[in-house]
Design an enzyme around this catalytic site. Sequence first.
Site, PDB file in Angstrom:
ATOM      1  N   LYS A   1      12.091 -17.925  24.676  1.00 46.36           N
ATOM      2  CA  LYS A   1      12.748 -16.651  24.412  1.00 46.36           C
ATOM      3  C   LYS A   1      13.413 -16.171  25.705  1.00 46.36           C
ATOM      4  O   LYS A   1      13.043 -16.582  26.793  1.00 46.36           O
ATOM      5  CB  LYS A   1      11.709 -15.630  23.939  1.00 46.36           C
ATOM      6  CG  LYS A   1      11.049 -16.064  22.616  1.00 46.36           C
ATOM      7  CD  LYS A   1      10.754 -14.892  21.728  1.00 46.36           C
ATOM      8  CE  LYS A   1      10.065 -15.301  20.437  1.00 46.36           C
ATOM      9  NZ  LYS A   1      10.990 -15.471  19.301  1.00 46.36           N
TER      10      LYS A   1
ATOM     11  N   ARG B   1       0.820  -1.215   0.000  1.00 44.21           N
ATOM     12  CA  ARG B   1       0.000   0.000   0.000  1.00 44.21           C
ATOM     13  C   ARG B   1       0.850   1.260   0.000  1.00 44.21           C
ATOM     14  O   ARG B   1       0.430   2.314  -0.406  1.00 44.21           O
ATOM     15  CB  ARG B   1      -0.930  -0.004   1.225  1.00 44.21           C
ATOM     16  CG  ARG B   1      -2.192  -0.808   1.000  1.00 44.21           C
ATOM     17  CD  ARG B   1      -2.992  -0.895   2.268  1.00 44.21           C
ATOM     18  NE  ARG B   1      -2.156  -1.438   3.353  1.00 44.21           N
ATOM     19  CZ  ARG B   1      -2.585  -1.697   4.579  1.00 44.21           C
ATOM     20  NH1 ARG B   1      -3.827  -1.437   4.913  1.00 44.21           N
ATOM     21  NH2 ARG B   1      -1.786  -2.186   5.483  1.00 44.21           N
TER      22      ARG B   1
ATOM     23  N   LYS C   1      17.456 -24.998   6.506  1.00 44.45           N
ATOM     24  CA  LYS C   1      18.773 -24.906   7.148  1.00 44.45           C
ATOM     25  C   LYS C   1      19.640 -26.085   6.720  1.00 44.45           C
ATOM     26  O   LYS C   1      19.193 -27.234   6.716  1.00 44.45           O
ATOM     27  CB  LYS C   1      18.621 -24.881   8.669  1.00 44.45           C
ATOM     28  CG  LYS C   1      17.971 -23.586   9.173  1.00 44.45           C
ATOM     29  CD  LYS C   1      17.956 -23.531  10.690  1.00 44.45           C
ATOM     30  CE  LYS C   1      17.089 -22.384  11.185  1.00 44.45           C
ATOM     31  NZ  LYS C   1      17.820 -21.221  11.645  1.00 44.45           N
TER      32      LYS C   1
ATOM     33  N   ASP D   1       8.398 -23.788   6.244  1.00 50.62           N
ATOM     34  CA  ASP D   1       8.919 -23.832   7.603  1.00 50.62           C
ATOM     35  C   ASP D   1      10.409 -23.597   7.415  1.00 50.62           C
ATOM     36  O   ASP D   1      11.115 -24.485   6.918  1.00 50.62           O
ATOM     37  CB  ASP D   1       8.676 -25.199   8.241  1.00 50.62           C
ATOM     38  CG  ASP D   1       9.207 -25.247   9.664  1.00 50.62           C
ATOM     39  OD1 ASP D   1      10.313 -24.717   9.900  1.00 50.62           O
ATOM     40  OD2 ASP D   1       8.535 -25.799  10.543  1.00 50.62           O
ATOM     41  N   HIS D   2      10.890 -22.415   7.748  1.00 51.96           N
ATOM     42  CA  HIS D   2      12.244 -22.068   7.312  1.00 51.96           C
ATOM     43  C   HIS D   2      13.326 -22.972   7.923  1.00 51.96           C
ATOM     44  O   HIS D   2      14.433 -23.042   7.412  1.00 51.96           O
ATOM     45  CB  HIS D   2      12.547 -20.579   7.526  1.00 51.96           C
ATOM     46  CG  HIS D   2      12.915 -20.231   8.932  1.00 51.96           C
ATOM     47  ND1 HIS D   2      11.985 -19.954   9.898  1.00 51.96           N
ATOM     48  CD2 HIS D   2      14.117 -20.114   9.551  1.00 51.96           C
ATOM     49  CE1 HIS D   2      12.594 -19.689  11.034  1.00 51.96           C
ATOM     50  NE2 HIS D   2      13.895 -19.766  10.863  1.00 51.96           N
TER      51      HIS D   2
ATOM     52  N   LYS E   1      21.492 -18.557  22.367  1.00 48.64           N
ATOM     53  CA  LYS E   1      20.672 -18.912  21.205  1.00 48.64           C
ATOM     54  C   LYS E   1      21.226 -20.201  20.635  1.00 48.64           C
ATOM     55  O   LYS E   1      22.399 -20.278  20.282  1.00 48.64           O
ATOM     56  CB  LYS E   1      20.732 -17.827  20.135  1.00 48.64           C
ATOM     57  CG  LYS E   1      20.036 -18.245  18.833  1.00 48.64           C
ATOM     58  CD  LYS E   1      19.820 -17.083  17.888  1.00 48.64           C
ATOM     59  CE  LYS E   1      19.241 -17.523  16.554  1.00 48.64           C
ATOM     60  NZ  LYS E   1      17.862 -18.013  16.625  1.00 48.64           N
TER      61      LYS E   1
ATOM     62  N   ASP F   1       4.233 -20.896  18.092  1.00 50.23           N
ATOM     63  CA  ASP F   1       5.232 -20.186  17.292  1.00 50.23           C
ATOM     64  C   ASP F   1       6.428 -21.079  16.956  1.00 50.23           C
ATOM     65  O   ASP F   1       7.017 -20.956  15.887  1.00 50.23           O
ATOM     66  CB  ASP F   1       5.712 -18.954  18.081  1.00 50.23           C
ATOM     67  CG  ASP F   1       6.655 -18.072  17.262  1.00 50.23           C
ATOM     68  OD1 ASP F   1       6.353 -17.826  16.076  1.00 50.23           O
ATOM     69  OD2 ASP F   1       7.689 -17.635  17.797  1.00 50.23           O
TER      70      ASP F   1
ATOM     71  N   GLU G   1      16.341 -18.984  22.343  1.00 49.71           N
ATOM     72  CA  GLU G   1      16.752 -17.695  21.778  1.00 49.71           C
ATOM     73  C   GLU G   1      17.073 -16.740  22.915  1.00 49.71           C
ATOM     74  O   GLU G   1      16.496 -16.852  23.997  1.00 49.71           O
ATOM     75  CB  GLU G   1      15.606 -17.088  20.969  1.00 49.71           C
ATOM     76  CG  GLU G   1      15.178 -17.926  19.792  1.00 49.71           C
ATOM     77  CD  GLU G   1      14.028 -17.262  19.058  1.00 49.71           C
ATOM     78  OE1 GLU G   1      14.304 -16.476  18.149  1.00 49.71           O
ATOM     79  OE2 GLU G   1      12.870 -17.521  19.412  1.00 49.71           O
TER      80      GLU G   1
ATOM     81  N   HIS H   1       8.770 -25.687  13.884  1.00 51.23           N
ATOM     82  CA  HIS H   1      10.207 -25.938  13.819  1.00 51.23           C
ATOM     83  C   HIS H   1      10.640 -27.142  14.679  1.00 51.23           C
ATOM     84  O   HIS H   1      11.370 -28.008  14.230  1.00 51.23           O
ATOM     85  CB  HIS H   1      11.004 -24.714  14.287  1.00 51.23           C
ATOM     86  CG  HIS H   1      10.627 -23.449  13.581  1.00 51.23           C
ATOM     87  ND1 HIS H   1      10.289 -23.412  12.251  1.00 51.23           N
ATOM     88  CD2 HIS H   1      10.528 -22.160  14.010  1.00 51.23           C
ATOM     89  CE1 HIS H   1      10.018 -22.165  11.895  1.00 51.23           C
ATOM     90  NE2 HIS H   1      10.147 -21.390  12.937  1.00 51.23           N
TER      91      HIS H   1
ATOM     92  N   LYS I   1       4.437 -19.496   7.673  1.00 47.98           N
ATOM     93  CA  LYS I   1       3.827 -19.839   8.943  1.00 47.98           C
ATOM     94  C   LYS I   1       3.466 -18.552   9.674  1.00 47.98           C
ATOM     95  O   LYS I   1       4.075 -17.531   9.360  1.00 47.98           O
ATOM     96  CB  LYS I   1       4.758 -20.717   9.772  1.00 47.98           C
ATOM     97  CG  LYS I   1       6.004 -19.982  10.295  1.00 47.98           C
ATOM     98  CD  LYS I   1       6.718 -20.802  11.309  1.00 47.98           C
ATOM     99  CE  LYS I   1       6.228 -20.532  12.695  1.00 47.98           C
ATOM    100  NZ  LYS I   1       6.783 -19.291  13.301  1.00 47.98           N
TER     101      LYS I   1
HETATM  102  C1  BG6 Z   1      10.246 -17.927  13.711  1.00 47.37           C
HETATM  103  C2  BG6 Z   1       9.505 -17.529  14.941  1.00 47.37           C
HETATM  104  O1  BG6 Z   1       9.487 -18.843  12.964  1.00 47.37           O
HETATM  105  O2  BG6 Z   1      11.473 -18.520  14.069  1.00 47.37           O
HETATM  106  C3  BG6 Z   1      10.332 -16.540  15.743  1.00 47.37           C
HETATM  107  O3  BG6 Z   1       8.252 -16.943  14.589  1.00 47.37           O
HETATM  108  C4  BG6 Z   1      11.700 -17.096  16.011  1.00 47.37           C
HETATM  109  O4  BG6 Z   1       9.676 -16.206  16.958  1.00 47.37           O
HETATM  110  C5  BG6 Z   1      12.347 -17.643  14.753  1.00 47.37           C
HETATM  111  O5  BG6 Z   1      12.493 -16.053  16.536  1.00 47.37           O
HETATM  112  C6  BG6 Z   1      13.622 -18.399  15.078  1.00 47.37           C
HETATM  113  O6  BG6 Z   1      14.296 -18.758  13.903  1.00 47.37           O
HETATM  114  P1  BG6 Z   1      15.871 -18.997  13.875  1.00 47.37           P
HETATM  115  O7  BG6 Z   1      16.156 -19.401  12.471  1.00 47.37           O
HETATM  116  O8  BG6 Z   1      16.514 -17.719  14.272  1.00 47.37           O
HETATM  117  O9  BG6 Z   1      16.143 -20.104  14.877  1.00 47.37           O
END
Ligand code: BG6
Length: 495
Positions: free
Chosen positions: A344, A46, A186, A181-182, A349, A239, A220, A244, A152
Amino acid sequence: DNLRPTIITIFGGSGDLANRKLVPALYNLYLDDQLPEKFAIIGLGRTEYTDEKFRNYLRKGLDEFSRRGKAKKEDWNAFKDKIHYLISDVFDDKSYQEIGQKIKSLEEEWEETAISVFYFAISPSLIEPVAKKLGSNNLCDDKSCSRIVVEKPFGNDLESAQYLNQLLTEIFSEEQIYRIDHYLGKEAVQNMLVFRFANILFEPVWNRNFIEHVQITASETVGVEDRGGFYDKAGALKDMIQNHVLQLLCFTAMEAPVHFNADEIRNRKVDVLRAIRQYEGKEVFKNSARGQYAKGWIKGEKAKGYREEVKVDPKSYTETFAAIRFFIDNWRWQNVPFYVRSGKRMPEKMSVITIQFRSVPHQMFPNTTSEHMIPNRIIISISPSTGIRIRFQAKKMGLDMRLKPAEFKFSYSGMYENDQPEAYENLLHDIMTGDATLFMRSDEVEEAWRVVMPFVRAWSDHPPGTFPNYTAGTWGPEEVEALIAEDGFHWITAP
Ligand code: BG6
């Protein structure tokens, strides 16, 4: 299908995801010569950007968020011409007609039809209207050439995920839908398939006869940052665990696929999810722990409590930490506990899988008590360091027969994530080539929701006694230690 002309249209083009992840990933693919020559990005939003202003905005994001750091001028200048912007309103048919025209004009210029990827980098509530409009404006009619990508969270519970799946599969075929799902992008996650199924050493002991328990940690140090509005309605369970963490569990526990192809691998993962024991009543609480952070310190810096974060309800009962003891009811894993935790504002991390083996059946060495007999352990580090460590017993040098633990170590060169393709680079590349192996199939998403639903329901029906219940910078509430200590184990926090 390899590297055919491609147009990636990003809904939410002026948003955070495009700026931090998608465009830097596409730029890095470009530098690695992994984009088709005929390639374009169409950003939608937008905000009243011109092409030039949009490009400048993305350039800033690139400099800040690309794993390679600041973009070189010549490279950027060659890349930026591929980027276009359309001011658009997701509810207005006119915007979709403009997208169609833009795609057509690029195809005419290229004298070839292109693969059209529509990336939903938008809030979950907009998925439905955008999907419907893409359908009614005939932008995805050619099923072999058009794809949609959905981020997601996929739904907010089992019911809404089922609804969304049904809606999407009425408009698109399953092959057109890429659910992200990222974590699956990895390197270290993909390496688990290779580690387990391209070696003969590990698979024979990868079962209940030799493995005592498994731990999965996804911790994290950050808090909710500026995502309080979203996170306060989600929490750690939805989340992180539903997606994940369960994916990591699937890769650890799955049977060997017959072929390396998308459906085979997804079938084997769904088998794991289907076998996860469903708890009822009090068992739900007996096998889980939840927490919310109070103010504290992390690595010498002051951290706010969760309830003080922006856009978070000051009386919120949303969990920022979740831990669960899962069992997988099948032949391979009967009665092997899988302890998972994610939170969190933890001290480190790390995303790590620990496979703890049983002790040797008989101890024959002199001067050695059970304390010296340290059982084997395999630690698979997913991020930020990526590698595998195997702990074993060795003889301590010297005249006496004494034992001490030693380690085999494998790490990807450079060890740290920045040197490897980022998850989004892998995933975007796969979307362009049409490889769905690393994406979630509809039944997989639903099974994962089925696994977490007893916790979702029980936790919302019974608010926790006291929240916040852990200090920022610690490993979570006290109960989480008890969850594992009652079985005689302890959490392993080595990254
Ligand atoms: C995301 C979550 O899918 O993954 C976040 O919504 C989280 O809350 C993140 O911080 C963590 O991803 P990574 O790759 O940094 O472990």
